[in-house]
Write an enzyme that holds these catalytic residues in place. Structure first.
Site, PDB file in Angstrom:
ATOM      1  N   SER A   1       0.850  -1.201   0.000  1.00  0.00           N
ATOM      2  CA  SER A   1       0.000   0.000   0.000  1.00  0.00           C
ATOM      3  C   SER A   1       0.883   1.248   0.000  1.00  0.00           C
ATOM      4  O   SER A   1       1.712   1.412  -0.885  1.00  0.00           O
ATOM      5  CB  SER A   1      -0.960  -0.044   1.195  1.00  0.00           C
TER       6      SER A   1
ATOM      7  N   ASP B   1      -9.630  -4.712  -5.401  1.00  0.00           N
ATOM      8  CA  ASP B   1      -9.136  -3.705  -4.464  1.00  0.00           C
ATOM      9  C   ASP B   1     -10.077  -2.500  -4.469  1.00  0.00           C
ATOM     10  O   ASP B   1     -10.253  -1.835  -5.491  1.00  0.00           O
ATOM     11  CB  ASP B   1      -7.720  -3.270  -4.885  1.00  0.00           C
TER      12      ASP B   1
ATOM     13  N   HIS C   1      -7.551  -5.345  -1.108  1.00  0.00           N
ATOM     14  CA  HIS C   1      -6.373  -4.506  -0.902  1.00  0.00           C
ATOM     15  C   HIS C   1      -5.285  -5.184  -0.084  1.00  0.00           C
ATOM     16  O   HIS C   1      -4.095  -4.956  -0.320  1.00  0.00           O
ATOM     17  CB  HIS C   1      -6.804  -3.210  -0.214  1.00  0.00           C
TER      18      HIS C   1
END
Length: 245
Positions: A92, A194, A224
């Site tokens: 991320s 995601d 995600h």
């Protein structure tokens, strides 16, 4: 005080090292399972804790994206001090920091997991107040209730400071600009489902770096949290294959 289980970790292994970088408002615990997997494969592994993370949102408010990057830079320097080669894997926001690191350091290979060049509309970034109006305002975050993960993974901040979101957006915009400076071999992994980082993020990274070796993998039926998903064995194996090939 650091949340129990959210501390950085170091697993000693061979001469090749892997630096693991967690995500926004998360902690090294997000990368612990991947770290253990790579260590079993023979790597020395360091999972860094980004400044202001793994403690409380008041600490996070005080930090800039440069503070986060300095945490990564410190980890890279530490690992490169006793490893012959250093690979970097970021999840991320950690993926954004990985890309930035690759523009200034001689990273052997880099891996991004769910790196957010474009944030999903449901996060309403367009409604984010100007930084000057944010002060100490926060948005309430839902609790994580993930199973079969380190306990600290579910101890994310219950409040997300608006000023910190601004810092994330600033980092994102910087990475967009510096992508062409990246030449290291790159693996991009992104979940098909995601709902945080748009899948278009993976396409943008793929098309805008100067790396001659770029591999993109869209993980089916995944959201995600690639290092924590039930499909993480597939993710981990793909990361390992890329690092050793």
């Amino acid at each position: 005080m650091v949340i129990e289980g959210a501390e950085p970790f170091l697993f000693k292994g061979g001469a090749n090292g892997v630096l693991l970088i967690h995500g926004f408002t998360g902690s090294p615990a997000e990368m612990l399972l991947l770290g253990e997997f790579l260590n079993r494969a023979g790597f020395t592994v360091l999972g860094v804790r980004l400044a202001g993370h793994g403690t409380n949102e008041l600490n996070l408010m005080k930090m800039t994206n440069e503070d986060w990057f300095n945490s990564v830079l410190d980890g890279y320097k530490m690992l490169s001090g006793f490893c012959e080669k250093v690979f970097v894997v970021g999840f991320s926001m950690g993926g954004l920091l990985t890309l930035k690191l690759a523009t200034i350091c001689g990273v052997e290979k880099i891996v991004t997991l769910s790196a957010p060049i474009f944030i999903n509309d449901e996060w309403h970034l367009k409604d984010l107040p100007p930084r000057s109006e944010c002060k100490d305002f926060c948005v309430i975050c839902p609790r994580r209730k993930l199973k079969n993960v380190p306990p600290a993974v579910n101890k994310v901040y219950r409040r997300m400071p608006y000023v910190s979101v601004h810092e994330l957006v600033n980092l994102l915009e910087e990475v967009k600009i510096i992508l062409p400076r990246i030449t290291a071999p790159l693996l991009i992994m992104h979940g098909e489902d995601d709902h945080t980082a748009q899948l278009a993020s993976a396409d943008f990274i793929e098309k805008n770096t100067s790396s001659t070796v770029v591999k993109k993998i869209v993980v089916p039926n995944c959201g995600h949290l690639l290092p924590l998903t039930e499909s993480r064995e597939f993710v981990f194996n793909e990361v390992l294959k890329f690092l050793v090939c």
